[in-house]
Design a protein around this motif. Sequence first.
Motif, short mmCIF file in Angstrom:
data_model
loop_
_atom_site.label_atom_id
_atom_site.label_comp_id
_atom_site.label_asym_id
_atom_site.label_seq_id
_atom_site.Cartn_x
_atom_site.Cartn_y
_atom_site.Cartn_z
N GLU A 193 3.26 49.80 -21.17
CA GLU A 193 2.55 51.07 -20.94
C GLU A 193 1.04 50.88 -21.03
O GLU A 193 0.36 51.64 -21.74
N PRO A 194 0.44 49.92 -20.32
CA PRO A 194 -1.01 49.77 -20.39
C PRO A 194 -1.71 50.93 -19.69
O PRO A 194 -1.12 51.62 -18.85
N VAL A 195 -2.96 51.14 -20.02
CA VAL A 195 -3.77 52.17 -19.38
C VAL A 195 -4.65 51.50 -18.33
O VAL A 195 -5.48 50.65 -18.66
N ALA A 196 -4.47 51.88 -17.08
CA ALA A 196 -5.22 51.26 -15.98
C ALA A 196 -6.59 51.90 -15.84
O ALA A 196 -6.77 53.10 -16.04
N ALA A 197 -7.58 51.07 -15.45
CA ALA A 197 -8.92 51.59 -15.19
C ALA A 197 -8.93 52.45 -13.93
O ALA A 197 -9.68 53.42 -13.83
N ALA A 198 -8.06 52.10 -12.96
CA ALA A 198 -7.98 52.85 -11.70
C ALA A 198 -6.75 52.37 -10.95
O ALA A 198 -6.17 51.33 -11.26
#
Length: 298
Positions: free
Chosen positions: A167-172
């Motif tokens: 569940e990483p948080v993407a920059a875009a």
Amino acid sequence: MRMRPTLSWIPTGEAPPGTTDLEPVFSALSTGGVLVLSGAGISTESGIPDYRGEGGSLRRHTPMTYQDFTASVQARRRYWARSHLGWRTFGRARPNDGHRAVAAFGRHGLLSGVITQNVDGLHQAVGSDGVVELHGSLARVVCLSCGTCLPRRELAGRLEEANPGFEPVAAAVNPDGDADLTDEQVGDFHVVDCGVCGGVLKPDVVFFGESVPPARVERCRALVREATSLLVLGSSLTVMSGLRFVRQAADAGQPVLIVNRDPTRGDRHALTRVALPLGPALTAVADRLGIPLDEAAP
């Protein structure tokens, strides 16, 4: 046989300046037989960024190439980790007024066809029929060894099982569905293989450095030959895969009309370039034609 639109156009080889005048677009659609060629710009109002417009992803993102994908296990791990995350964003995207207008024009018999450079499936989601997906679709996955094709949702389920808690948080998220993740975020993401032969799985899209299948190109060329005019929506026409159809239409004396806020590589072949946001522009044309967009809602 439809007549060509009575648009005053003598090809000069000079790019027309951007305008806000929608009259040529209205005139072409009133005649019918219009072939639509859409690009990433038609999906920006659905929350999917484009490549080359203001804030376009190519300013910060290098798309995966076919050569890198096929040559490197680590490149495939990085791609599938990023694409698996990006697919969730694509799955939430919904058609906007630009897609609804194109579908409505088709339902009223004003279009001869739709070619899209997009891989997001939003034209089909709102009811456009017979869309030619020039660059393929992220909704399908193909095995490079045995040719097995499977739905992306099936692969997504297998990747979820193989990577619990990813569940990483993407920059875009980019127009090709590739989310911006660091190597640390990718980590040891586990890639799954073809369930039939154990071969390498690839999204059924045309990567940078890969050619559009010849049969698909010829199908598009046939659509251009059959059309009365070509309406380009939201494409910079930077790559030859789309520009060649603009050149074909112009060489045949068919009016080319472009709706794109920024200049495009095809402007010098066009009768006009309307520099307006696509949703409001196509809604205004539909209103003038007396075509409601709500009938095309998904």
